[in-house]
Design a protein around this motif. Sequence first.
Motif, PDB file in Angstrom:
ATOM      1  N   TYR A   1       0.546  -1.123   0.218  1.00  0.00           N
ATOM      2  CA  TYR A   1       0.417   0.192   0.177  1.00  0.00           C
ATOM      3  C   TYR A   1       1.001   1.202  -0.025  1.00  0.00           C
ATOM      4  CZ  TYR A   1       0.118  -0.983   5.462  1.00  0.00           C
ATOM      5  OH  TYR A   1       1.400  -1.923   5.948  1.00  0.00           O
ATOM      6  N   ALA A   2      -0.009   1.980  -0.596  1.00  0.00           N
ATOM      7  CA  ALA A   2       1.012   3.618  -0.710  1.00  0.00           C
ATOM      8  C   ALA A   2       1.788   3.863   0.668  1.00  0.00           C
ATOM      9  CB  ALA A   2       0.109   4.851  -1.185  1.00  0.00           C
ATOM     10  N   GLY A   3       3.462   4.432   0.586  1.00  0.00           N
ATOM     11  CA  GLY A   3       3.572   4.869   2.318  1.00  0.00           C
ATOM     12  C   GLY A   3       3.559   6.581   2.310  1.00  0.00           C
ATOM     13  N   GLU A   4       2.569   7.317   2.384  1.00  0.00           N
ATOM     14  CA  GLU A   4       1.712   8.194   2.435  1.00  0.00           C
ATOM     15  C   GLU A   4       2.616   7.402   3.841  1.00  0.00           C
ATOM     16  OE1 GLU A   4       2.112  10.922   0.916  1.00  0.00           O
ATOM     17  OE2 GLU A   4       0.813  10.369  -0.596  1.00  0.00           O
ATOM     18  N   GLN A   5       3.110   9.504   5.158  1.00  0.00           N
ATOM     19  CA  GLN A   5       3.063   9.088   6.250  1.00  0.00           C
ATOM     20  C   GLN A   5       2.120   9.533   6.872  1.00  0.00           C
ATOM     21  OE1 GLN A   5       6.450   9.446   7.471  1.00  0.00           O
ATOM     22  NE2 GLN A   5       5.048   9.435   9.014  1.00  0.00           N
ATOM     23  N   ARG A   6       2.159   8.235   8.018  1.00  0.00           N
ATOM     24  CA  ARG A   6       0.818   8.536   8.807  1.00  0.00           C
ATOM     25  C   ARG A   6       0.689  10.001   9.704  1.00  0.00           C
ATOM     26  NH1 ARG A   6       0.132   3.737  13.378  1.00  0.00           N
ATOM     27  NH2 ARG A   6      -1.928   4.752  14.399  1.00  0.00           N
ATOM     28  N   THR A   7      -0.363   9.793   9.136  1.00  0.00           N
ATOM     29  CA  THR A   7      -1.171  11.820   9.805  1.00  0.00           C
ATOM     30  C   THR A   7      -2.410  11.116  10.650  1.00  0.00           C
ATOM     31  OG1 THR A   7      -2.137  12.404   8.805  1.00  0.00           O
ATOM     32  CG2 THR A   7      -0.238  13.309   8.491  1.00  0.00           C
ATOM     33  N   ALA A   8      -2.797  12.502  11.753  1.00  0.00           N
ATOM     34  CA  ALA A   8      -3.489  11.849  13.359  1.00  0.00           C
ATOM     35  C   ALA A   8      -4.578  12.297  12.400  1.00  0.00           C
ATOM     36  CB  ALA A   8      -4.117  12.996  13.637  1.00  0.00           C
ATOM     37  N   GLY A   9      -5.337  10.824  12.283  1.00  0.00           N
ATOM     38  CA  GLY A   9      -6.896  10.750  11.761  1.00  0.00           C
ATOM     39  C   GLY A   9      -6.561  10.164  10.500  1.00  0.00           C
ATOM     40  N   SER A  10      -5.653   9.525   9.811  1.00  0.00           N
ATOM     41  CA  SER A  10      -5.429   9.078   8.112  1.00  0.00           C
ATOM     42  C   SER A  10      -5.318   7.790   8.224  1.00  0.00           C
ATOM     43  CB  SER A  10      -4.114   9.887   8.168  1.00  0.00           C
ATOM     44  OG  SER A  10      -3.110   9.318   8.780  1.00  0.00           O
ATOM     45  N   ALA A  11      -5.533   7.227   6.514  1.00  0.00           N
ATOM     46  CA  ALA A  11      -5.672   5.690   6.267  1.00  0.00           C
ATOM     47  C   ALA A  11      -4.707   5.471   6.015  1.00  0.00           C
ATOM     48  CB  ALA A  11      -7.397   5.083   6.128  1.00  0.00           C
ATOM     49  N   PRO A  12      -4.119   4.377   5.092  1.00  0.00           N
ATOM     50  CA  PRO A  12      -3.152   4.087   4.737  1.00  0.00           C
ATOM     51  C   PRO A  12      -4.026   4.772   3.144  1.00  0.00           C
ATOM     52  CG  PRO A  12      -3.455   1.990   5.424  1.00  0.00           C
ATOM     53  CD  PRO A  12      -4.281   3.269   6.549  1.00  0.00           C
ATOM     54  N   LEU A  13      -3.573   4.161   2.151  1.00  0.00           N
ATOM     55  CA  LEU A  13      -3.570   4.414   1.055  1.00  0.00           C
ATOM     56  C   LEU A  13      -3.893   3.414  -0.005  1.00  0.00           C
ATOM     57  CD1 LEU A  13      -2.774   8.415  -0.147  1.00  0.00           C
ATOM     58  CD2 LEU A  13      -5.749   6.997   0.340  1.00  0.00           C
ATOM     59  N   PRO A  14      -5.047   2.363  -0.123  1.00  0.00           N
ATOM     60  CA  PRO A  14      -4.334   1.105  -1.427  1.00  0.00           C
ATOM     61  C   PRO A  14      -4.341   1.580  -2.284  1.00  0.00           C
ATOM     62  CG  PRO A  14      -6.834   1.650  -0.783  1.00  0.00           C
ATOM     63  CD  PRO A  14      -5.703   3.469   0.147  1.00  0.00           C
ATOM     64  N   HIS A  15      -2.733   0.325  -2.718  1.00  0.00           N
ATOM     65  CA  HIS A  15      -2.796   0.692  -4.308  1.00  0.00           C
ATOM     66  C   HIS A  15      -3.270  -0.185  -5.273  1.00  0.00           C
ATOM     67  CE1 HIS A  15       0.901  -0.412  -7.592  1.00  0.00           C
ATOM     68  NE2 HIS A  15       1.855   0.901  -6.678  1.00  0.00           N
ATOM     69  N   PRO A  16      -3.453   0.399  -6.211  1.00  0.00           N
ATOM     70  CA  PRO A  16      -4.515  -0.302  -6.816  1.00  0.00           C
ATOM     71  C   PRO A  16      -4.109  -1.348  -7.859  1.00  0.00           C
ATOM     72  CG  PRO A  16      -3.452   1.599  -8.440  1.00  0.00           C
ATOM     73  CD  PRO A  16      -2.649   1.702  -7.109  1.00  0.00           C
ATOM     74  N   ALA A  17      -2.403  -1.899  -7.885  1.00  0.00           N
ATOM     75  CA  ALA A  17      -1.612  -3.059  -8.698  1.00  0.00           C
ATOM     76  C   ALA A  17      -1.780  -3.822  -7.645  1.00  0.00           C
ATOM     77  CB  ALA A  17      -0.556  -2.298  -9.286  1.00  0.00           C
ATOM     78  N   ALA A  18      -2.343  -3.614  -6.030  1.00  0.00           N
ATOM     79  CA  ALA A  18      -1.994  -4.292  -5.098  1.00  0.00           C
ATOM     80  C   ALA A  18      -2.500  -6.147  -5.695  1.00  0.00           C
ATOM     81  CB  ALA A  18      -2.059  -4.088  -4.012  1.00  0.00           C
ATOM     82  N   CYS A  19      -2.287  -6.966  -4.903  1.00  0.00           N
ATOM     83  CA  CYS A  19      -3.183  -8.761  -4.695  1.00  0.00           C
ATOM     84  C   CYS A  19      -3.126  -8.441  -3.424  1.00  0.00           C
ATOM     85  CB  CYS A  19      -1.450  -9.609  -4.708  1.00  0.00           C
ATOM     86  SG  CYS A  19      -1.414 -10.405  -6.744  1.00  0.00           S
ATOM     87  N   ARG A  20      -4.790  -8.628  -3.413  1.00  0.00           N
ATOM     88  CA  ARG A  20      -5.280  -8.908  -2.020  1.00  0.00           C
ATOM     89  C   ARG A  20      -6.956  -9.491  -2.108  1.00  0.00           C
ATOM     90  NH1 ARG A  20      -9.430  -6.390   0.069  1.00  0.00           N
ATOM     91  NH2 ARG A  20      -9.689  -6.038   2.640  1.00  0.00           N
ATOM     92  N   PRO A  21      -6.415 -10.614  -1.211  1.00  0.00           N
ATOM     93  CA  PRO A  21      -5.242 -11.278  -0.619  1.00  0.00           C
ATOM     94  C   PRO A  21      -4.004 -12.118  -1.589  1.00  0.00           C
ATOM     95  CG  PRO A  21      -6.855 -13.044  -0.721  1.00  0.00           C
ATOM     96  CD  PRO A  21      -7.457 -12.013  -1.592  1.00  0.00           C
ATOM     97  N   ALA A  22      -2.873 -12.208  -0.686  1.00  0.00           N
ATOM     98  CA  ALA A  22      -1.407 -12.419  -1.389  1.00  0.00           C
ATOM     99  C   ALA A  22      -0.585 -13.160   0.075  1.00  0.00           C
ATOM    100  CB  ALA A  22      -0.872 -11.383  -1.182  1.00  0.00           C
ATOM    101  N   ALA A  23      -0.137 -14.292  -0.277  1.00  0.00           N
ATOM    102  CA  ALA A  23       0.482 -15.299  -0.001  1.00  0.00           C
ATOM    103  C   ALA A  23       1.478 -14.734   1.212  1.00  0.00           C
ATOM    104  CB  ALA A  23       0.852 -16.129  -0.943  1.00  0.00           C
ATOM    105  N   THR A  24       2.628 -13.407   0.263  1.00  0.00           N
ATOM    106  CA  THR A  24       3.585 -12.891   1.067  1.00  0.00           C
ATOM    107  C   THR A  24       3.405 -11.865   2.422  1.00  0.00           C
ATOM    108  OG1 THR A  24       3.860 -11.168   0.001  1.00  0.00           O
ATOM    109  CG2 THR A  24       5.263 -13.383  -0.027  1.00  0.00           C
ATOM    110  N   ALA A  25       1.574 -11.520   1.841  1.00  0.00           N
ATOM    111  CA  ALA A  25       0.988 -10.577   3.186  1.00  0.00           C
ATOM    112  C   ALA A  25       0.721 -11.553   3.666  1.00  0.00           C
ATOM    113  CB  ALA A  25       0.641  -9.597   2.441  1.00  0.00           C
TER     114      ALA A  25
END
Length: 662
Positions: free
Chosen positions: A567-591
């Motif tokens: 998922y995106a490496g945007e900096q975490r801030t108060a009240g924020s959430a991680p941004l999904p990556h459009p090309a990511a597998c979910r679920p993924a074996a390694t995750a």
Amino acid sequence: MAISTEHGQLTGHGLDGFYLAGRRLLSRCRLRIAGREPLAVQARMLTADSARFTGTLRVSPVPGPHPGPDPDVLVERTRHADGRESITLRSAAARPLKLPVEVALATDLATLGAIASGTSGPELAAAVHDSGLRWSSTTGAASVTADPPPSDALASAGLLRWELVLPPGASTTLELRIRLDGKGPIRSVGRARAATSPLAPARATGDDPRPGPLLRTSVDDLQALLLRDPDHPSDVYLAAGAPWRCGPAPAEALAAARMTLPLGTRLAVGTLRSLARTQLAGPARQSGMIPGPLRDAGVHLPPACTGTEATLLFPVLLAEARRWGIPEQDTEELLPAAQRCLTWLRTAIGEGTFLPDPSPGGLLRCETQAHAHRAATLGADLLDSYGRPGGGELREWAHRLRTEFRERFWIDDTGGGRPAVAATARTAGPIPDGSPVPRPRSVPHPWPAPHPRPVPHLSAAFAHLLDTGLLGGGEQAPGLLDKVQTQQVARLLGSPVMDSGWGLRGLGTKDVGYNPFGHRSGAVRVHETAVAVAGLAAAGHEQEATVLLRGVLSAAESFDHRLPEMYAGEQRTAGSAPLPHPAACRPAATAGAAVVLLLTTLAGIRPDAPAGTVRLRPLRGAPLGEIVLTDLRVAGAPFSLRVSRLGLAMVEAAADGLQLGV
């Protein structure tokens, strides 16, 4: 697999559809009742391979001036990834309801690759077939059958129709089955009985409520990603992930099997057996290599050969699986394949010290050196245990690699230094990112000609330098870095430049080319973050390990405890959430497997099944408070433990005769 938006309708747009082996069997499945689509009120995953969509409708007129908003029909659609969908209608009306129901169906029989690239082509013409519809093309045919059969089937419009009468308080169910012609019912490996599953049903409980649902969901995802070797159905391994990589990926399959060793060794055995059959033979320099595709390595480096990584992971997985309790018979069966991997390693090194890329130019990657050093160290231990030759030579080379790596791959700077992420054979001009060339530490012997130049950017690949592997007696193998260098790498990985607050970025924020969505140029990859957490904890840098661990747990909450591979490496801030990556597998074996590694790192489980011992080295700070891990596997038997709020670990269940080591 099945893909849709949260309203449950398959619209025929985007990735919507049912897929089998990378081909879309059905792209549209649109439900209308009494001429209207249900109002979607909830979508919920039931398991990794099933989902339920709930909607409501008002279909009967209500007398009086104030009819009210209450619906009188509840619609539940339960969708299964094996090609089944049930549609249940429940009446809440006070009188019988006449419900015309229609389902619009269509497909293009396109491949996932064609859909992703926008070249899937038009929808195919349907034909009435049995109790449903059928579509065919030059690449195959698919059909949908309905139970009960529809009152009417219109091939030209792709419609199935029913005229239903629903008494007050009654319910009725329609079932659709999607099939690829010539194929029987799909059998999911992951839905096997618990007794036959290669993965133990581990559970986590404790003060922090997050590990429980995260581990449960991750194990469920891993079960659903299991594939059978087509020629040897008793051997199973993990697909890389959905929707983009539903087939085998050797390096990812081995890495995931290694991280799931606390759930048992049977997945490791199946993965090793399946990949051993792909090993290249013959007298060529590639003999013994496990082939794998190229993988993007970010903006600064050319694509990496995953075949090299897989070949080096093979003996490591076998050696560590033996420590976790793989049967001796399986070890002896797989040992020749591991020996061939180690022979390939020595051949690829030749007279040099470092392992180069197999591509022209021979780039030297620090990650590759870490994999090679671990393979040599654990491989030598494995060969010695079975009286096979070659262990001494591997140890001698590993010692030489440690000595030269600590000198030649270390870049001195005003911040305390860093490893070079790679060394390139360019002899003139700027480093690929355009930054000035740092000076490597002076060494008594020059680099081999042509003089490799260090690529200096900060990378999550440094995490692999901390992943040294498990030897006998629960001891960690030696690493490529010395104590001071390890401390500096820990500081770098824990710095705000690399730690996003949600996990470890692939590239430092101050490096040229940083992109928070970059596949390996800034996005957070769960696998590398877990490797960093485990390596930092093993090296005694618990503060940095704890911060990264908590970041991933917080990210998991935003993803409903089903982590994507990145998922995106945007900096975490108060009240924020991680941004999904459009090309990511979910679920993924390694995750999913990384979750097992993250949570078992809290307890620091270090087994040595051949010696009948297990050591525990929990994080002393107990960052999640008390945690209880149950139904793990050590030495083939259930293993449960508790880590207290004081950071003390206690074994609560273990194999008979297994002793707690000091």
